[in-house]
Scaffold this motif. Structure first.
Motif, PDB file in Angstrom:
ATOM      1  N   PHE A 156     -21.179  -1.943 -23.219  1.00  0.00           N
ATOM      2  CA  PHE A 156     -22.021  -2.965 -23.271  1.00  0.00           C
ATOM      3  C   PHE A 156     -22.867  -3.099 -21.844  1.00  0.00           C
ATOM      4  CE2 PHE A 156     -19.877  -4.405 -26.855  1.00  0.00           C
ATOM      5  CZ  PHE A 156     -20.769  -4.602 -27.957  1.00  0.00           C
ATOM      6  N   ASN A 157     -24.356  -3.025 -21.923  1.00  0.00           N
ATOM      7  CA  ASN A 157     -24.981  -3.135 -20.710  1.00  0.00           C
ATOM      8  C   ASN A 157     -25.034  -4.604 -20.143  1.00  0.00           C
ATOM      9  OD1 ASN A 157     -26.972  -4.224 -21.787  1.00  0.00           O
ATOM     10  ND2 ASN A 157     -28.297  -2.255 -21.718  1.00  0.00           N
ATOM     11  N   GLU A 158     -25.808  -5.099 -19.263  1.00  0.00           N
ATOM     12  CA  GLU A 158     -25.762  -6.000 -18.566  1.00  0.00           C
ATOM     13  C   GLU A 158     -26.421  -7.380 -19.467  1.00  0.00           C
ATOM     14  OE1 GLU A 158     -29.578  -5.315 -15.835  1.00  0.00           O
ATOM     15  OE2 GLU A 158     -28.014  -5.239 -14.871  1.00  0.00           O
ATOM     16  N   PHE A 202     -25.389  -2.968 -26.920  1.00  0.00           N
ATOM     17  CA  PHE A 202     -24.649  -1.775 -26.976  1.00  0.00           C
ATOM     18  C   PHE A 202     -25.412  -0.621 -26.259  1.00  0.00           C
ATOM     19  CE2 PHE A 202     -22.653   1.597 -29.210  1.00  0.00           C
ATOM     20  CZ  PHE A 202     -21.269   1.590 -28.663  1.00  0.00           C
ATOM     21  N   SER A 203     -24.699   0.320 -25.437  1.00  0.00           N
ATOM     22  CA  SER A 203     -25.494   1.457 -24.992  1.00  0.00           C
ATOM     23  C   SER A 203     -24.645   2.674 -24.839  1.00  0.00           C
ATOM     24  CB  SER A 203     -26.190   1.246 -23.675  1.00  0.00           C
ATOM     25  OG  SER A 203     -26.482   2.511 -23.106  1.00  0.00           O
ATOM     26  N   ASN A 204     -25.078   3.781 -25.482  1.00  0.00           N
ATOM     27  CA  ASN A 204     -24.174   4.943 -25.050  1.00  0.00           C
ATOM     28  C   ASN A 204     -24.594   5.860 -24.252  1.00  0.00           C
ATOM     29  OD1 ASN A 204     -26.420   5.917 -26.809  1.00  0.00           O
ATOM     30  ND2 ASN A 204     -25.084   6.906 -27.970  1.00  0.00           N
ATOM     31  N   HIS A 205     -25.526   5.650 -23.567  1.00  0.00           N
ATOM     32  CA  HIS A 205     -25.983   6.595 -22.365  1.00  0.00           C
ATOM     33  C   HIS A 205     -25.919   5.906 -21.032  1.00  0.00           C
ATOM     34  CE1 HIS A 205     -27.737   8.380 -26.169  1.00  0.00           C
ATOM     35  NE2 HIS A 205     -27.265   9.636 -25.526  1.00  0.00           N
ATOM     36  N   LEU A 206     -24.753   5.825 -20.486  1.00  0.00           N
ATOM     37  CA  LEU A 206     -24.507   5.247 -19.072  1.00  0.00           C
ATOM     38  C   LEU A 206     -24.133   6.234 -18.358  1.00  0.00           C
ATOM     39  CD1 LEU A 206     -22.841   1.966 -20.068  1.00  0.00           C
ATOM     40  CD2 LEU A 206     -25.168   2.228 -19.440  1.00  0.00           C
ATOM     41  N   ILE A 207     -24.768   6.594 -16.966  1.00  0.00           N
ATOM     42  CA  ILE A 207     -24.456   7.524 -16.237  1.00  0.00           C
ATOM     43  C   ILE A 207     -24.202   6.999 -14.843  1.00  0.00           C
ATOM     44  CG2 ILE A 207     -25.201   9.593 -17.471  1.00  0.00           C
ATOM     45  CD1 ILE A 207     -27.659   9.397 -15.920  1.00  0.00           C
ATOM     46  N   THR A 208     -23.691   7.665 -14.014  1.00  0.00           N
ATOM     47  CA  THR A 208     -23.484   7.376 -12.565  1.00  0.00           C
ATOM     48  C   THR A 208     -24.759   7.871 -11.823  1.00  0.00           C
ATOM     49  OG1 THR A 208     -22.334   9.368 -11.649  1.00  0.00           O
ATOM     50  CG2 THR A 208     -20.993   7.457 -12.528  1.00  0.00           C
ATOM     51  N   VAL A 209     -24.805   7.429 -10.473  1.00  0.00           N
ATOM     52  CA  VAL A 209     -26.024   7.866  -9.578  1.00  0.00           C
ATOM     53  C   VAL A 209     -25.848   9.181  -9.472  1.00  0.00           C
ATOM     54  CG1 VAL A 209     -27.137   7.652  -7.346  1.00  0.00           C
ATOM     55  CG2 VAL A 209     -26.225   5.531  -8.537  1.00  0.00           C
ATOM     56  N   TYR A 250     -15.840   0.341  -8.567  1.00  0.00           N
ATOM     57  CA  TYR A 250     -16.362   1.007  -9.517  1.00  0.00           C
ATOM     58  C   TYR A 250     -17.717   1.539  -9.301  1.00  0.00           C
ATOM     59  CZ  TYR A 250     -12.829  -1.107 -12.801  1.00  0.00           C
ATOM     60  OH  TYR A 250     -11.707  -1.579 -13.155  1.00  0.00           O
ATOM     61  N   TYR A 251     -18.239   2.372 -10.040  1.00  0.00           N
ATOM     62  CA  TYR A 251     -19.549   3.169  -9.748  1.00  0.00           C
ATOM     63  C   TYR A 251     -20.646   2.115 -10.324  1.00  0.00           C
ATOM     64  CZ  TYR A 251     -16.967   7.327  -8.880  1.00  0.00           C
ATOM     65  OH  TYR A 251     -16.303   8.401  -8.501  1.00  0.00           O
ATOM     66  N   ARG A 252     -21.757   2.676  -9.983  1.00  0.00           N
ATOM     67  CA  ARG A 252     -22.911   1.889 -10.550  1.00  0.00           C
ATOM     68  C   ARG A 252     -23.333   2.756 -11.402  1.00  0.00           C
ATOM     69  NH1 ARG A 252     -26.393   1.721  -5.180  1.00  0.00           N
ATOM     70  NH2 ARG A 252     -24.924   3.605  -4.925  1.00  0.00           N
ATOM     71  N   LEU A 253     -23.666   1.963 -12.606  1.00  0.00           N
ATOM     72  CA  LEU A 253     -24.162   2.722 -13.954  1.00  0.00           C
ATOM     73  C   LEU A 253     -25.666   2.552 -14.286  1.00  0.00           C
ATOM     74  CD1 LEU A 253     -20.802   2.258 -16.207  1.00  0.00           C
ATOM     75  CD2 LEU A 253     -21.261   4.015 -14.651  1.00  0.00           C
ATOM     76  N   ILE A 254     -26.102   3.607 -14.579  1.00  0.00           N
ATOM     77  CA  ILE A 254     -27.398   3.547 -15.090  1.00  0.00           C
ATOM     78  C   ILE A 254     -27.724   3.849 -16.602  1.00  0.00           C
ATOM     79  CG2 ILE A 254     -29.918   4.645 -14.780  1.00  0.00           C
ATOM     80  CD1 ILE A 254     -28.940   5.486 -11.755  1.00  0.00           C
ATOM     81  N   ASP A 255     -28.498   2.973 -17.178  1.00  0.00           N
ATOM     82  CA  ASP A 255     -28.509   3.005 -18.785  1.00  0.00           C
ATOM     83  C   ASP A 255     -29.778   3.972 -18.865  1.00  0.00           C
ATOM     84  OD1 ASP A 255     -29.192   2.816 -21.456  1.00  0.00           O
ATOM     85  OD2 ASP A 255     -28.961   0.858 -21.467  1.00  0.00           O
ATOM     86  N   ILE A 256     -29.669   5.072 -19.339  1.00  0.00           N
ATOM     87  CA  ILE A 256     -30.599   6.359 -19.512  1.00  0.00           C
ATOM     88  C   ILE A 256     -31.842   5.650 -20.176  1.00  0.00           C
ATOM     89  CG2 ILE A 256     -31.332   8.504 -20.292  1.00  0.00           C
ATOM     90  CD1 ILE A 256     -28.429   9.368 -19.691  1.00  0.00           C
TER      91      ILE A 256
END
Length: 144
Positions: A77-79, A83-90, A122-128
């Motif tokens: 779950f994003n902020e 629900f998101s299934n495309h979270l990636i790191t920087v 933890y890493y910072r995650l970006i929702d594509i």
């Protein structure tokens, strides 16, 4: 000279346009309408950054390509609680798009793309999906 390029336009404008400009300027401090000659206006406009728009468009294309080739990634779950299934790191964002990591972090700092901060360990995650929306919005704002 400055960092940005400006174009200048000289011209005569209708009385209606001049009155609108004057009424808009009246809200600023120390403005006196009588101090200016309103018969000829010289307008300076910041030139759009075409290279930036092309970088955004290229980044969007690469992110969409990645999403199409990887339909399932990390499920969270994003902020916003969505629900998101495309979270990636920087680092992954940088690798996918070919952008320098510092560029990606600069875009995050300038709020051109948002991220989820998981804290120090933890890493910072970006929702594509969200990043694509934000970059598209920035392209449209720059074209105005």
């Amino acid at each position: 000279m400055g960092r940005y390029k400006y174009d200048r336009f000289k011209g005569r404008f209708s009385d209606e346009t001049i009155k609108a400009i004057i009424s808009d300027l009246k809200g600023t401090a120390d403005f006196n309408e009588e101090d200016y000659d309103w018969t000829l206006l010289d307008i300076r406009v910041k030139r759009a950054n075409k290279a930036q728009r092309h970088r955004f468009a290229d980044t969007i294309r690469k992110l969409e390509e990645y999403m199409n080739n990887n339909p399932e990634n990390e499920f969270e779950f994003n902020e916003d609680g969505i629900f998101s299934n495309h979270l990636i790191t920087v680092r992954e964002f940088s690798k996918i798009t070919g952008r320098n990591r510092k560029t990606v972090e600069d875009w995050m700092r300038k709020k051109l793309i948002s991220y989820i901060d998981r804290g120090r360990s933890y890493y910072r995650l970006i929702d594509i999906e969200k990043a694509i929306e934000e970059l598209k919005k920035n392209i449209s704002h720059q074209q105005l």
